[in-house]
Design a protein around this motif. Structure first.
Motif, PDB file in Angstrom:
ATOM      1  N   GLN A 149       0.610  -1.056  -0.125  1.00 38.31           N
ATOM      2  CA  GLN A 149      -0.098  -0.006  -0.231  1.00 38.31           C
ATOM      3  C   GLN A 149       1.068   1.173   0.221  1.00 38.31           C
ATOM      4  N   THR A 150       0.424   2.375  -0.665  1.00 37.78           N
ATOM      5  CA  THR A 150       1.126   3.646  -1.009  1.00 37.78           C
ATOM      6  C   THR A 150       0.480   4.651  -0.374  1.00 37.78           C
ATOM      7  N   THR A 151       1.068   5.611   0.166  1.00 42.39           N
ATOM      8  CA  THR A 151      -0.134   6.375   0.660  1.00 42.39           C
ATOM      9  C   THR A 151      -0.055   8.348  -0.257  1.00 42.39           C
ATOM     10  N   LEU A 152      -0.482   9.057  -1.217  1.00 46.17           N
ATOM     11  CA  LEU A 152      -0.043  10.061  -1.325  1.00 46.17           C
ATOM     12  C   LEU A 152      -0.692  11.062  -0.445  1.00 46.17           C
ATOM     13  N   SER A 153       0.059  12.695  -0.131  1.00 48.77           N
ATOM     14  CA  SER A 153      -0.521  13.086   0.245  1.00 48.77           C
ATOM     15  C   SER A 153      -0.335  14.624  -0.625  1.00 48.77           C
ATOM     16  N   LEU A 154      -1.203  15.086  -0.841  1.00 48.30           N
ATOM     17  CA  LEU A 154      -1.404  15.660  -2.204  1.00 48.30           C
ATOM     18  C   LEU A 154      -2.300  17.259  -2.095  1.00 48.30           C
ATOM     19  N   GLY A 155      -1.129  18.675  -2.162  1.00 41.56           N
ATOM     20  CA  GLY A 155      -1.680  19.818  -2.365  1.00 41.56           C
ATOM     21  C   GLY A 155      -2.754  19.944  -3.552  1.00 41.56           C
ATOM     22  N   THR A 156      -3.795  20.778  -2.653  1.00 46.45           N
ATOM     23  CA  THR A 156      -4.695  20.649  -4.349  1.00 46.45           C
ATOM     24  C   THR A 156      -5.271  22.088  -4.229  1.00 46.45           C
ATOM     25  N   ILE A 157      -6.005  23.018  -5.186  1.00 45.61           N
ATOM     26  CA  ILE A 157      -7.178  23.768  -5.192  1.00 45.61           C
ATOM     27  C   ILE A 157      -7.535  24.037  -3.765  1.00 45.61           C
ATOM     28  N   LEU A 158      -8.286  22.455  -3.514  1.00 45.26           N
ATOM     29  CA  LEU A 158      -9.192  22.283  -2.119  1.00 45.26           C
ATOM     30  C   LEU A 158      -8.378  22.078  -1.026  1.00 45.26           C
ATOM     31  N   GLY A 159      -7.404  22.591  -1.173  1.00 45.44           N
ATOM     32  CA  GLY A 159      -6.522  21.586   0.256  1.00 45.44           C
ATOM     33  C   GLY A 159      -5.551  20.843  -0.171  1.00 45.44           C
ATOM     34  N   SER A 160      -5.450  20.524   1.466  1.00 41.04           N
ATOM     35  CA  SER A 160      -4.893  18.885   1.449  1.00 41.04           C
ATOM     36  C   SER A 160      -5.123  17.634   1.251  1.00 41.04           C
ATOM     37  N   ILE A 161      -5.482  16.377   0.503  1.00 47.95           N
ATOM     38  CA  ILE A 161      -5.827  15.556  -0.417  1.00 47.95           C
ATOM     39  C   ILE A 161      -4.768  13.888   0.081  1.00 47.95           C
ATOM     40  N   THR A 162      -6.103  12.959   0.655  1.00 44.95           N
ATOM     41  CA  THR A 162      -5.151  12.012   1.120  1.00 44.95           C
ATOM     42  C   THR A 162      -5.299  10.695   0.234  1.00 44.95           C
ATOM     43  N   CYS A 163      -4.670  10.569  -0.545  1.00 42.89           N
ATOM     44  CA  CYS A 163      -5.241   8.741  -1.419  1.00 42.89           C
ATOM     45  C   CYS A 163      -4.106   7.662  -1.295  1.00 42.89           C
ATOM     46  N   VAL A 164      -5.153   6.493  -1.269  1.00 40.90           N
ATOM     47  CA  VAL A 164      -4.100   5.817  -0.923  1.00 40.90           C
ATOM     48  C   VAL A 164      -4.923   4.572  -1.569  1.00 40.90           C
ATOM     49  N   TYR A 165      -3.510   4.067  -2.695  1.00 38.59           N
ATOM     50  CA  TYR A 165      -3.389   2.718  -3.603  1.00 38.59           C
ATOM     51  C   TYR A 165      -3.137   1.842  -3.078  1.00 38.59           C
ATOM     52  N   ARG A 166      -3.670   0.776  -3.419  1.00 42.22           N
ATOM     53  CA  ARG A 166      -2.998  -1.029  -3.257  1.00 42.22           C
ATOM     54  C   ARG A 166      -2.616  -1.341  -4.317  1.00 42.22           C
ATOM     55  N   ALA A 167      -1.665  -2.582  -4.300  1.00 38.69           N
ATOM     56  CA  ALA A 167      -1.371  -3.298  -5.627  1.00 38.69           C
ATOM     57  C   ALA A 167      -2.492  -4.161  -5.794  1.00 38.69           C
ATOM     58  N   THR A 168      -2.648  -4.381  -7.424  1.00 41.39           N
ATOM     59  CA  THR A 168      -3.744  -4.585  -7.529  1.00 41.39           C
ATOM     60  C   THR A 168      -4.390  -6.350  -7.244  1.00 41.39           C
ATOM     61  N   ASN A 169      -2.844  -6.878  -7.900  1.00 38.65           N
ATOM     62  CA  ASN A 169      -2.775  -8.145  -7.455  1.00 38.65           C
ATOM     63  C   ASN A 169      -1.889  -8.666  -5.968  1.00 38.65           C
ATOM     64  N   GLY A 170      -2.062  -7.939  -5.013  1.00 42.53           N
ATOM     65  CA  GLY A 170      -1.216  -8.340  -4.406  1.00 42.53           C
ATOM     66  C   GLY A 170      -0.013  -8.276  -4.367  1.00 42.53           C
ATOM     67  N   SER A 171       0.330  -8.221  -4.999  1.00 43.79           N
ATOM     68  CA  SER A 171       2.322  -8.364  -5.354  1.00 43.79           C
ATOM     69  C   SER A 171       2.254  -6.855  -6.453  1.00 43.79           C
ATOM     70  N   ILE A 172       3.926  -7.216  -6.523  1.00 42.62           N
ATOM     71  CA  ILE A 172       4.336  -6.218  -7.413  1.00 42.62           C
ATOM     72  C   ILE A 172       5.140  -6.982  -8.146  1.00 42.62           C
ATOM     73  N   SER A 173       6.207  -6.735  -9.320  1.00 37.82           N
ATOM     74  CA  SER A 173       6.718  -7.975 -10.189  1.00 37.82           C
ATOM     75  C   SER A 173       8.107  -7.186 -10.363  1.00 37.82           C
ATOM     76  N   GLY A 174       9.326  -7.034 -10.252  1.00 37.03           N
ATOM     77  CA  GLY A 174       9.840  -6.346 -10.871  1.00 37.03           C
ATOM     78  C   GLY A 174      11.138  -7.280 -12.317  1.00 37.03           C
ATOM     79  N   VAL A 175      12.312  -7.212 -12.432  1.00 30.92           N
ATOM     80  CA  VAL A 175      13.232  -7.731 -13.439  1.00 30.92           C
ATOM     81  C   VAL A 175      14.850  -7.627 -12.682  1.00 30.92           C
ATOM     82  N   ALA A 176      15.679  -8.621 -12.269  1.00 29.39           N
ATOM     83  CA  ALA A 176      16.972  -7.760 -12.251  1.00 29.39           C
ATOM     84  C   ALA A 176      18.060  -8.186 -13.166  1.00 29.39           C
ATOM     85  N   SER A 177      18.725  -6.696 -13.357  1.00 27.03           N
ATOM     86  CA  SER A 177      19.606  -7.438 -14.222  1.00 27.03           C
ATOM     87  C   SER A 177      20.442  -7.425 -14.295  1.00 27.03           C
TER      88      SER A 177
END
Length: 226
Positions: A149-177
């Protein structure tokens, strides 16, 4: 009776043979999934408990786009992760790590209505992480009670807002090189869990971290995947 002159020689030969059996050459040791300094047996196996670290590659940013491959969203010029090695078996195999830190700063946004980025915070750490030497896949996984989960605190023209996002599939994948000792994530999907109507409905995470180094070893040598 004359003492045998061959007895001391035989005893010495036996001692040398036992020493060689007890201490095999390091070159015969198998390479682990993760090594430092070089790939394969030319490198040193990363020890369990070692701490690995990497920052976003020079000249790049860590991005949370509103759409896959998109350019609208949040970009962070500074980002880094920290992980502790839990298991590092012989290659080919799967190494296990615990991702204990993932930070973002120096972030900007080009989202309509957003004037600034106050903070980007990764919640629910640590996360289980695996590195598969057969494919180079790096998988970071949350749980039902501690999702990625990642929480973004953003300043807007209406004041500060909080946006919370979760990995859609429960995980994230990358590649090592091993080319640049990097781990790259591309368009890893997140869904909005909560937040203002000004928060985008989804986010796609893209970033390349390089080089990955072993901070426990003096000099911080780069890490290879075998």
């Amino acid at each position: 009776m004359r003492a045998s002159r061959t007895a001391p020689i035989a005893a010495l030969a036996l001692a040398l043979a036992l020493a060689l059996v007890a201490s095999p050459a390091r070159a015969d040791d198998p390479a682990a999934v993760l090594t430092t300094g070089a790939a394969g047996i030319d490198g040193a196996n990363v020890a369990v408990g070692d701490v690995l670290n990497a920052s976003v590659a020079a000249g790049t940013t860590a991005n949370f786009a509103n759409a896959a491959g998109g350019s609208t969203g949040v970009k962070c010029a500074v980002s880094a992760f920290t992980a502790t090695v839990v298991d590092n078996p012989a290659a080919p195999g799967v190494a296990t790590e615990s991702t204990t830190g993932h930070t973002f700063s120096s972030c900007t946004a080009n989202i309509t209505g957003v004037t600034k980025v106050n903070s980007v915070t990764v919640d629910n750490l640590p996360f289980g992480t695996t590195v598969d030497s057969a494919t180079g896949a790096v998988t970071v996984t949350g749980t039902d009670t501690a999702p990625i989960q990642t929480t973004l605190s953003l300043g807007t023209i209406l004041g500060s807002i909080t946006c919370v996002y979760r990995a859609t599939n429960g995980s994230i994948s990358g590649v090592a090189s091993n080319t640049d000792n990097s781990i790259s994530f591309t368009d890893q999907a997140f869904s909005k869990s909560s937040g203002s109507f000004l928060c985008p409905g989804s986010g796609f995470f893209t970033a390349t971290y390089a080089p990955v180094v072993d901070t426990t070893v003096e000099g911080g040598p780069v890490v290879f995947t075998n």
